[in-house]
Design an enzyme around this catalytic site. Sequence first.
Site, mmCIF file in Angstrom:
data_model
loop_
_atom_site.group_PDB
_atom_site.id
_atom_site.type_symbol
_atom_site.label_atom_id
_atom_site.label_comp_id
_atom_site.label_asym_id
_atom_site.label_seq_id
_atom_site.Cartn_x
_atom_site.Cartn_y
_atom_site.Cartn_z
ATOM 1 N N TRP A 21 45.754 -17.718 21.110
ATOM 2 C CA TRP A 21 45.898 -16.134 21.124
ATOM 3 C C TRP A 21 45.784 -15.895 22.515
ATOM 4 C CZ3 TRP A 21 41.282 -12.887 22.256
ATOM 5 C CH2 TRP A 21 41.457 -11.479 22.125
ATOM 6 N N GLN A 27 50.623 -14.459 27.954
ATOM 7 C CA GLN A 27 50.192 -14.529 29.341
ATOM 8 C C GLN A 27 50.638 -15.867 30.146
ATOM 9 O OE1 GLN A 27 45.750 -15.479 29.273
ATOM 10 N NE2 GLN A 27 45.483 -15.219 31.415
ATOM 11 N N TYR A 54 50.386 -13.565 16.627
ATOM 12 C CA TYR A 54 50.040 -13.839 18.092
ATOM 13 C C TYR A 54 51.152 -13.737 18.869
ATOM 14 C CZ TYR A 54 45.212 -15.416 17.033
ATOM 15 O OH TYR A 54 43.930 -15.525 16.319
ATOM 16 N N GLN A 176 36.126 -17.424 10.009
ATOM 17 C CA GLN A 176 36.404 -17.504 11.295
ATOM 18 C C GLN A 176 36.033 -16.198 12.055
ATOM 19 O OE1 GLN A 176 40.185 -17.704 14.444
ATOM 20 N NE2 GLN A 176 40.558 -19.063 12.830
ATOM 21 N N ALA A 208 32.996 -16.132 25.297
ATOM 22 C CA ALA A 208 33.268 -14.467 25.375
ATOM 23 C C ALA A 208 34.308 -14.218 26.190
ATOM 24 C CB ALA A 208 31.995 -13.955 26.102
ATOM 25 N N GLY A 283 40.059 -21.064 23.992
ATOM 26 C CA GLY A 283 41.450 -20.865 24.418
ATOM 27 C C GLY A 283 41.536 -21.339 25.986
ATOM 28 N N GLN A 289 40.960 -26.176 32.344
ATOM 29 C CA GLN A 289 39.848 -25.632 31.401
ATOM 30 C C GLN A 289 39.629 -26.254 30.152
ATOM 31 O OE1 GLN A 289 41.478 -21.428 31.000
ATOM 32 N NE2 GLN A 289 41.005 -20.881 33.136
ATOM 33 N N GLU A 292 37.699 -29.270 30.989
ATOM 34 C CA GLU A 292 36.087 -29.094 31.309
ATOM 35 C C GLU A 292 35.380 -28.595 30.205
ATOM 36 O OE1 GLU A 292 35.658 -25.753 34.375
ATOM 37 O OE2 GLU A 292 33.686 -25.431 33.334
ATOM 38 N N ASN A 293 36.080 -27.677 29.341
ATOM 39 C CA ASN A 293 35.245 -27.388 27.988
ATOM 40 C C ASN A 293 34.918 -28.190 26.928
ATOM 41 O OD1 ASN A 293 35.478 -25.119 29.565
ATOM 42 N ND2 ASN A 293 36.908 -23.903 28.100
HETATM 43 P P1 NDP Z 1 37.559 -18.337 24.879
HETATM 44 O O1 NDP Z 1 35.980 -17.597 24.635
HETATM 45 O O2 NDP Z 1 37.256 -19.930 24.952
HETATM 46 O O3 NDP Z 1 38.077 -17.618 25.976
HETATM 47 C C1 NDP Z 1 39.290 -18.422 26.359
HETATM 48 C C2 NDP Z 1 39.820 -17.824 27.995
HETATM 49 O O4 NDP Z 1 38.666 -17.914 28.890
HETATM 50 C C3 NDP Z 1 40.791 -18.792 28.726
HETATM 51 O O5 NDP Z 1 42.107 -18.381 28.011
HETATM 52 C C4 NDP Z 1 40.590 -18.466 30.062
HETATM 53 O O6 NDP Z 1 41.268 -17.264 30.430
HETATM 54 C C5 NDP Z 1 39.297 -18.612 30.219
HETATM 55 N N1 NDP Z 1 38.488 -19.729 30.370
HETATM 56 C C6 NDP Z 1 38.373 -20.836 29.529
HETATM 57 N N2 NDP Z 1 37.830 -21.985 29.837
HETATM 58 C C7 NDP Z 1 37.665 -21.564 31.271
HETATM 59 C C8 NDP Z 1 37.041 -22.145 32.326
HETATM 60 N N3 NDP Z 1 36.463 -23.408 31.998
HETATM 61 N N4 NDP Z 1 36.915 -21.652 33.324
HETATM 62 C C9 NDP Z 1 37.291 -20.508 33.694
HETATM 63 N N5 NDP Z 1 37.795 -19.634 32.741
HETATM 64 C C10 NDP Z 1 37.952 -20.249 31.402
HETATM 65 O O7 NDP Z 1 38.275 -17.879 23.568
HETATM 66 P P2 NDP Z 1 39.369 -16.931 23.064
HETATM 67 O O8 NDP Z 1 38.990 -15.487 23.574
HETATM 68 O O9 NDP Z 1 40.571 -17.439 23.921
HETATM 69 O O10 NDP Z 1 39.514 -17.321 21.593
HETATM 70 C C11 NDP Z 1 39.842 -18.526 21.348
HETATM 71 C C12 NDP Z 1 40.596 -18.736 19.995
HETATM 72 O O11 NDP Z 1 39.826 -18.250 18.734
HETATM 73 C C13 NDP Z 1 42.040 -18.091 20.025
HETATM 74 O O12 NDP Z 1 43.197 -18.596 20.630
HETATM 75 C C14 NDP Z 1 42.345 -17.842 18.737
HETATM 76 O O13 NDP Z 1 42.838 -19.141 18.050
HETATM 77 C C15 NDP Z 1 41.090 -17.519 18.013
HETATM 78 N N6 NDP Z 1 40.686 -16.096 18.059
HETATM 79 C C16 NDP Z 1 40.784 -15.596 16.617
HETATM 80 C C17 NDP Z 1 40.389 -14.164 16.563
HETATM 81 C C18 NDP Z 1 40.399 -13.936 14.907
HETATM 82 O O14 NDP Z 1 40.356 -12.650 15.010
HETATM 83 N N7 NDP Z 1 40.397 -14.677 13.934
HETATM 84 C C19 NDP Z 1 40.483 -13.383 17.430
HETATM 85 C C20 NDP Z 1 40.409 -13.839 18.749
HETATM 86 C C21 NDP Z 1 40.515 -15.165 19.104
HETATM 87 P P3 NDP Z 1 41.731 -16.914 31.778
HETATM 88 O O15 NDP Z 1 42.001 -18.250 32.551
HETATM 89 O O16 NDP Z 1 42.907 -16.217 31.628
HETATM 90 O O17 NDP Z 1 40.755 -15.934 32.443
#
Ligand code: NDP
Length: 316
Positions: A21, A27, A54, A176, A208, A283, A289, A292-293
Amino acid sequence: MHYRHLGSSGLIISELVYGNWITHGSQVEENAAVACVRAALNNGITSFDTADVYAGGRAEEVLGRALKSERREGLEIFTKVYHPMGEGKNDRGLSRKHIMESIDNSLRRLQTDYVDLYQAHRYDPETPLEETMEAFADVVRSGKAHYIGVSEWTADQIRAGHQLARELRIPLVSNQPQYSALWRVIEGEVVPASRELGIGQIVFSPIAQGVLTGKYKPGAAPPEGSRATDERGSTFVARYLREEVLERVQQLKPLAENAGLSLAQLAVAWVLQNDNVSAAIIGASRPEQVSENAVAAGAQLDGELVAKMNEVLAPV
Ligand code: NDP
Protein backbone atom coordinates in the site's frame (compact mmCIF):
# COMPACT_ATOMS: atom_id res chain seq x y z
CA MET A 1 12.00 -15.86 9.54
CA HIS A 2 9.47 -17.58 11.75
CA TYR A 3 6.14 -18.96 10.54
CA ARG A 4 2.72 -19.27 12.19
CA HIS A 5 -0.63 -20.83 11.43
CA LEU A 6 -3.16 -18.29 10.19
CA GLY A 7 -5.70 -18.38 13.03
CA SER A 8 -6.72 -21.98 13.65
CA SER A 9 -6.43 -22.86 9.96
CA GLY A 10 -3.90 -25.21 8.42
CA LEU A 11 -2.35 -22.40 6.36
CA ILE A 12 1.14 -21.44 7.50
CA ILE A 13 2.29 -17.89 6.75
CA SER A 14 5.41 -15.89 7.56
CA GLU A 15 5.27 -13.88 10.80
CA LEU A 16 6.07 -10.85 8.70
CA VAL A 17 4.00 -10.22 5.60
CA TYR A 18 5.23 -7.72 3.03
CA GLY A 19 2.49 -5.22 2.02
CA ASN A 20 2.57 -2.72 -0.85
CA TRP A 21 0.00 0.00 0.00
CA ILE A 22 1.18 3.58 -0.78
CA THR A 23 4.47 2.27 -2.17
CA HIS A 24 4.03 0.07 -5.27
CA GLY A 25 2.64 1.79 -8.33
CA SER A 26 2.80 5.12 -6.51
CA GLN A 27 5.42 6.40 -4.03
CA VAL A 28 8.31 4.19 -5.23
CA GLU A 29 9.67 3.36 -8.68
CA GLU A 30 9.20 -0.18 -9.92
CA ASN A 31 12.91 -1.02 -9.50
CA ALA A 32 12.75 -0.13 -5.81
CA ALA A 33 9.47 -2.03 -5.43
CA VAL A 34 10.98 -5.16 -6.94
CA ALA A 35 14.08 -4.75 -4.75
CA CYS A 36 11.82 -4.66 -1.66
CA VAL A 37 10.06 -7.85 -2.75
CA ARG A 38 13.45 -9.52 -3.32
CA ALA A 39 14.61 -8.38 0.13
CA ALA A 40 11.42 -9.86 1.59
CA LEU A 41 12.01 -13.20 -0.13
CA ASN A 42 15.70 -13.19 0.87
CA ASN A 43 14.64 -12.70 4.51
CA GLY A 44 12.26 -15.65 4.38
CA ILE A 45 9.03 -13.69 3.92
CA THR A 46 6.68 -15.86 1.89
CA SER A 47 3.41 -13.95 2.45
CA PHE A 48 2.46 -10.83 0.47
CA ASP A 49 -0.51 -8.50 0.99
CA THR A 50 -2.05 -6.14 -1.54
CA ALA A 51 -5.52 -4.89 -2.60
CA ASP A 52 -7.33 -4.12 -5.83
CA VAL A 53 -7.63 -0.46 -4.82
CA TYR A 54 -3.93 0.18 -4.09
CA ALA A 55 -2.76 2.65 -6.77
CA GLY A 56 -5.89 1.82 -8.75
CA GLY A 57 -4.75 -1.75 -9.49
CA ARG A 58 -1.10 -0.91 -10.24
CA ALA A 59 0.11 -2.28 -6.89
CA GLU A 60 -1.30 -5.72 -7.77
CA GLU A 61 0.33 -5.49 -11.18
CA VAL A 62 3.76 -4.60 -9.75
CA LEU A 63 3.54 -7.41 -7.18
CA GLY A 64 2.47 -9.85 -9.90
CA ARG A 65 5.50 -8.96 -12.00
CA ALA A 66 7.85 -9.08 -9.00
CA LEU A 67 6.70 -12.56 -7.97
CA LYS A 68 6.18 -14.03 -11.43
CA SER A 69 9.31 -16.17 -11.50
CA GLU A 70 8.80 -17.56 -7.97
CA ARG A 71 7.44 -21.03 -7.27
CA ARG A 72 3.74 -20.31 -6.65
CA GLU A 73 3.39 -23.08 -4.05
CA GLY A 74 6.05 -21.41 -1.92
CA LEU A 75 4.11 -18.14 -1.65
CA GLU A 76 0.97 -16.94 0.15
CA ILE A 77 -0.65 -14.07 -1.76
CA PHE A 78 -3.43 -12.01 -0.15
CA THR A 79 -5.61 -9.39 -1.80
CA LYS A 80 -8.84 -7.52 -1.02
CA VAL A 81 -12.10 -6.22 -2.44
CA TYR A 82 -14.53 -3.48 -1.36
CA HIS A 83 -13.22 0.02 -2.09
CA PRO A 84 -14.31 1.77 -5.31
CA MET A 85 -12.46 0.70 -8.44
CA GLY A 86 -14.36 2.99 -10.80
CA GLU A 87 -17.17 5.49 -11.08
CA GLY A 88 -19.86 2.88 -11.83
CA LYS A 89 -22.55 2.23 -9.24
CA ASN A 90 -21.46 -1.41 -8.91
CA ASP A 91 -17.70 -0.80 -8.99
CA ARG A 92 -17.54 -1.02 -5.20
CA GLY A 93 -18.73 -2.86 -2.13
CA LEU A 94 -19.35 -6.53 -1.41
CA SER A 95 -22.22 -7.36 -3.76
CA ARG A 96 -22.10 -10.69 -5.61
CA LYS A 97 -21.60 -8.78 -8.86
CA HIS A 98 -18.62 -6.79 -7.62
CA ILE A 99 -16.95 -9.72 -5.83
CA MET A 100 -17.24 -12.07 -8.83
CA GLU A 101 -15.86 -9.44 -11.22
CA SER A 102 -13.17 -8.24 -8.81
CA ILE A 103 -11.58 -11.60 -8.12
CA ASP A 104 -11.01 -12.15 -11.84
CA ASN A 105 -9.53 -8.66 -12.25
CA SER A 106 -7.21 -9.16 -9.27
CA LEU A 107 -6.01 -12.55 -10.54
CA ARG A 108 -5.29 -11.07 -13.97
CA ARG A 109 -3.27 -8.19 -12.47
CA LEU A 110 -1.42 -10.55 -10.11
CA GLN A 111 -0.77 -13.07 -12.92
CA THR A 112 -1.87 -16.00 -10.80
CA ASP A 113 -4.70 -18.56 -10.93
CA TYR A 114 -5.63 -18.14 -7.26
CA VAL A 115 -4.97 -16.08 -4.18
CA ASP A 116 -4.37 -17.78 -0.88
CA LEU A 117 -6.47 -15.26 1.05
CA TYR A 118 -9.27 -13.07 -0.32
CA GLN A 119 -10.32 -10.34 2.12
CA ALA A 120 -13.31 -8.05 2.50
CA HIS A 121 -11.44 -4.74 2.84
CA ARG A 122 -14.26 -3.30 4.99
CA TYR A 123 -17.77 -4.32 6.07
CA ASP A 124 -20.45 -3.35 3.53
CA PRO A 125 -23.62 -2.22 5.35
CA GLU A 126 -25.48 -1.87 2.03
CA THR A 127 -25.22 -5.53 1.00
CA PRO A 128 -26.83 -8.40 2.92
CA LEU A 129 -24.07 -10.35 4.62
CA GLU A 130 -25.62 -13.59 3.29
CA GLU A 131 -25.09 -12.37 -0.30
CA THR A 132 -21.47 -11.46 0.40
CA MET A 133 -20.63 -14.74 2.11
CA GLU A 134 -22.34 -16.82 -0.59
CA ALA A 135 -20.32 -14.99 -3.25
CA PHE A 136 -17.14 -15.64 -1.24
CA ALA A 137 -18.16 -19.31 -0.96
CA ASP A 138 -18.41 -19.49 -4.77
CA VAL A 139 -14.99 -17.86 -5.12
CA VAL A 140 -13.54 -20.50 -2.78
CA ARG A 141 -15.34 -23.39 -4.49
CA SER A 142 -14.11 -22.21 -7.89
CA GLY A 143 -10.55 -22.46 -6.57
CA LYS A 144 -9.85 -18.75 -7.12
CA ALA A 145 -9.21 -18.20 -3.40
CA HIS A 146 -8.29 -20.77 -0.77
CA TYR A 147 -9.26 -18.83 2.36
CA ILE A 148 -11.45 -15.83 3.18
CA GLY A 149 -10.59 -12.95 5.51
CA VAL A 150 -12.01 -9.61 6.55
CA SER A 151 -10.42 -6.27 7.40
CA GLU A 152 -11.36 -3.83 10.15
CA TRP A 153 -14.62 -5.61 10.97
CA THR A 154 -16.08 -5.19 14.45
CA ALA A 155 -16.38 -8.14 16.83
CA ASP A 156 -20.11 -8.47 16.03
CA GLN A 157 -19.50 -8.35 12.29
CA ILE A 158 -16.78 -10.99 12.62
CA ARG A 159 -19.13 -13.23 14.65
CA ALA A 160 -21.92 -12.90 12.07
CA GLY A 161 -19.55 -13.55 9.13
CA HIS A 162 -18.00 -16.52 10.90
CA GLN A 163 -21.40 -18.07 11.59
CA LEU A 164 -22.40 -17.86 7.90
CA ALA A 165 -19.01 -19.13 6.76
CA ARG A 166 -19.47 -22.17 9.00
CA GLU A 167 -22.91 -22.84 7.55
CA LEU A 168 -21.46 -22.54 4.03
CA ARG A 169 -18.45 -24.64 5.06
CA ILE A 170 -15.87 -22.14 3.87
CA PRO A 171 -12.83 -21.05 5.86
CA LEU A 172 -13.11 -17.48 7.22
CA VAL A 173 -9.75 -17.39 8.96
CA SER A 174 -8.54 -13.85 9.51
CA ASN A 175 -9.15 -10.20 10.25
CA GLN A 176 -6.78 -7.44 9.10
CA PRO A 177 -6.91 -4.51 11.53
CA GLN A 178 -4.63 -1.63 12.33
CA TYR A 179 -2.54 -2.56 15.38
CA SER A 180 0.61 -1.12 16.89
CA ALA A 181 1.93 0.07 20.24
CA LEU A 182 0.29 3.39 19.29
CA TRP A 183 -3.05 1.92 18.11
CA ARG A 184 -4.50 -0.77 20.36
CA VAL A 185 -8.22 -0.61 19.56
CA ILE A 186 -8.62 -4.33 18.73
CA GLU A 187 -7.55 -5.43 22.19
CA GLY A 188 -10.97 -4.46 23.59
CA GLU A 189 -13.46 -6.63 21.68
CA VAL A 190 -12.03 -7.86 18.37
CA VAL A 191 -9.19 -9.94 19.82
CA PRO A 192 -11.31 -11.74 22.48
CA ALA A 193 -14.02 -12.60 19.89
CA SER A 194 -11.45 -13.71 17.32
CA ARG A 195 -9.63 -15.89 19.85
CA GLU A 196 -12.86 -17.67 20.65
CA LEU A 197 -13.60 -18.26 16.93
CA GLY A 198 -10.09 -19.28 15.87
CA ILE A 199 -9.65 -16.17 13.72
CA GLY A 200 -6.13 -14.71 13.50
CA GLN A 201 -5.19 -11.06 13.15
CA ILE A 202 -2.93 -10.04 10.27
CA VAL A 203 -2.13 -6.58 11.56
CA PHE A 204 -1.29 -3.55 9.46
CA SER A 205 0.91 -0.51 10.12
CA PRO A 206 2.79 -2.21 13.02
CA ILE A 207 5.32 0.64 13.09
CA ALA A 208 2.58 3.26 12.70
CA GLN A 209 3.60 4.03 9.12
CA GLY A 210 7.19 4.74 10.12
CA VAL A 211 6.49 6.82 13.24
CA LEU A 212 7.64 4.06 15.63
CA THR A 213 11.09 4.06 13.95
CA GLY A 214 11.73 7.35 15.74
CA LYS A 215 12.75 9.05 12.47
CA TYR A 216 10.13 11.78 12.86
CA LYS A 217 11.71 14.04 15.50
CA PRO A 218 9.71 16.45 17.63
CA GLY A 219 10.01 20.00 16.32
CA ALA A 220 11.84 18.93 13.14
CA ALA A 221 10.77 18.68 9.50
CA PRO A 222 10.09 15.11 8.32
CA PRO A 223 13.07 13.41 6.64
CA GLU A 224 13.22 13.86 2.86
CA GLY A 225 11.76 10.89 0.97
CA SER A 226 9.72 9.66 3.96
CA ARG A 227 5.98 8.92 3.76
CA ALA A 228 5.27 12.23 5.48
CA THR A 229 6.73 14.01 2.44
CA ASP A 230 4.77 11.91 -0.08
CA GLU A 231 1.72 13.74 -1.41
CA ARG A 232 -0.70 10.88 -0.75
CA GLY A 233 1.09 9.10 2.09
CA SER A 234 1.35 12.25 4.18
CA THR A 235 -2.43 12.40 4.58
CA PHE A 236 -2.40 9.03 6.35
CA VAL A 237 0.71 9.33 8.53
CA ALA A 238 -0.38 12.81 9.66
CA ARG A 239 -2.58 11.34 12.40
CA TYR A 240 0.54 10.36 14.37
CA LEU A 241 2.65 13.44 13.76
CA ARG A 242 1.83 15.20 17.01
CA GLU A 243 4.63 16.53 19.20
CA GLU A 244 3.47 14.55 22.22
CA VAL A 245 3.49 11.28 20.28
CA LEU A 246 6.89 11.95 18.73
CA GLU A 247 8.38 12.80 22.13
CA ARG A 248 7.08 9.56 23.66
CA VAL A 249 8.48 7.55 20.78
CA GLN A 250 11.94 9.07 21.39
CA GLN A 251 11.67 7.87 25.01
CA LEU A 252 11.51 4.28 23.72
CA LYS A 253 15.05 4.50 22.32
CA PRO A 254 16.95 3.39 25.46
CA LEU A 255 14.52 0.49 25.87
CA ALA A 256 15.22 -0.67 22.31
CA GLU A 257 18.97 -0.26 22.77
CA ASN A 258 18.93 -2.32 25.97
CA ALA A 259 17.08 -5.07 24.12
CA GLY A 260 19.62 -4.95 21.26
CA LEU A 261 16.92 -3.92 18.79
CA SER A 262 16.22 -0.90 16.61
CA LEU A 263 13.02 1.01 17.36
CA ALA A 264 11.38 -0.46 14.23
CA GLN A 265 12.28 -3.99 15.34
CA LEU A 266 10.99 -3.30 18.85
CA ALA A 267 7.66 -2.06 17.44
CA VAL A 268 7.19 -5.08 15.19
CA ALA A 269 8.21 -7.49 17.96
CA TRP A 270 5.66 -5.78 20.24
CA VAL A 271 2.68 -6.64 18.00
CA LEU A 272 3.93 -10.21 17.54
CA GLN A 273 3.76 -10.75 21.33
CA ASN A 274 -0.04 -10.83 21.09
CA ASP A 275 -0.93 -14.52 20.71
CA ASN A 276 -3.96 -13.70 18.53
CA VAL A 277 -1.69 -11.99 15.99
CA SER A 278 -0.80 -14.39 13.20
CA ALA A 279 1.40 -11.93 11.34
CA ALA A 280 2.43 -8.27 11.05
CA ILE A 281 2.26 -6.67 7.60
CA ILE A 282 5.26 -4.43 7.09
CA GLY A 283 5.51 -1.80 4.38
CA ALA A 284 8.81 -0.48 3.01
CA SER A 285 10.03 2.09 0.53
CA ARG A 286 13.58 0.64 0.51
CA PRO A 287 14.95 -2.92 0.71
CA GLU A 288 17.14 -2.05 3.75
CA GLN A 289 13.95 -1.36 5.72
CA VAL A 290 12.67 -4.87 4.99
CA SER A 291 15.96 -6.44 6.09
CA GLU A 292 16.04 -4.35 9.27
CA ASN A 293 12.42 -5.06 10.21
CA ALA A 294 12.65 -8.78 9.42
CA VAL A 295 14.94 -9.23 12.44
CA ALA A 296 11.88 -8.69 14.65
CA ALA A 297 10.47 -12.11 13.72
CA GLY A 298 11.16 -14.43 16.60
CA ALA A 299 12.49 -11.64 18.88
CA GLN A 300 11.27 -12.28 22.42
CA LEU A 301 10.41 -9.24 24.53
CA ASP A 302 10.38 -9.86 28.26
CA GLY A 303 7.36 -8.81 30.31
CA GLU A 304 9.23 -6.01 32.06
CA LEU A 305 10.22 -4.40 28.73
CA VAL A 306 6.67 -4.64 27.37
CA ALA A 307 5.33 -3.06 30.57
CA LYS A 308 7.84 -0.19 30.29
CA MET A 309 6.90 0.40 26.64
CA ASN A 310 3.22 0.47 27.51
CA GLU A 311 3.92 2.89 30.34
CA VAL A 312 5.86 5.29 28.07
CA LEU A 313 3.12 5.26 25.44
CA ALA A 314 0.12 5.07 27.78
CA PRO A 315 -0.89 8.73 27.73
CA VAL A 316 -0.80 9.15 23.93
P1 NDP B 1 4.26 0.12 8.42
O1 NDP B 1 3.77 0.58 9.74
O2 NDP B 1 5.21 -1.04 8.38
O3 NDP B 1 4.93 1.40 7.70
C1 NDP B 1 5.74 1.22 6.56
C2 NDP B 1 6.48 2.49 6.20
O4 NDP B 1 7.31 2.93 7.27
C3 NDP B 1 7.43 2.23 5.04
O5 NDP B 1 6.79 2.31 3.79
C4 NDP B 1 8.49 3.29 5.26
O6 NDP B 1 7.99 4.53 4.78
C5 NDP B 1 8.60 3.33 6.78
N1 NDP B 1 9.59 2.36 7.30
C6 NDP B 1 9.47 1.01 7.36
N2 NDP B 1 10.54 0.45 7.94
C7 NDP B 1 11.38 1.46 8.24
C8 NDP B 1 12.65 1.50 8.85
N3 NDP B 1 13.26 0.40 9.27
N4 NDP B 1 13.24 2.72 9.03
C9 NDP B 1 12.63 3.86 8.61
N5 NDP B 1 11.42 3.87 8.01
C10 NDP B 1 10.79 2.68 7.84
O7 NDP B 1 3.07 -0.34 7.54
P2 NDP B 1 2.14 0.32 6.41
O8 NDP B 1 1.39 1.45 6.96
O9 NDP B 1 2.97 0.53 5.19
O10 NDP B 1 1.15 -0.87 6.15
C11 NDP B 1 1.68 -2.16 5.81
C12 NDP B 1 0.72 -2.90 4.96
O11 NDP B 1 -0.48 -3.15 5.68
C13 NDP B 1 0.25 -2.22 3.68
O12 NDP B 1 1.18 -2.30 2.63
C14 NDP B 1 -0.98 -3.00 3.38
O13 NDP B 1 -0.63 -4.25 2.82
C15 NDP B 1 -1.56 -3.21 4.78
N6 NDP B 1 -2.56 -2.18 5.10
C16 NDP B 1 -3.87 -2.56 5.14
C17 NDP B 1 -4.86 -1.67 5.40
C18 NDP B 1 -6.28 -2.15 5.44
O14 NDP B 1 -7.20 -1.32 5.46
N7 NDP B 1 -6.51 -3.43 5.45
C19 NDP B 1 -4.58 -0.24 5.64
C20 NDP B 1 -3.17 0.07 5.63
C21 NDP B 1 -2.21 -0.88 5.38
P3 NDP B 1 8.91 5.74 4.26
O15 NDP B 1 10.29 5.21 3.98
O16 NDP B 1 8.21 6.22 3.05
O17 NDP B 1 8.86 6.75 5.36
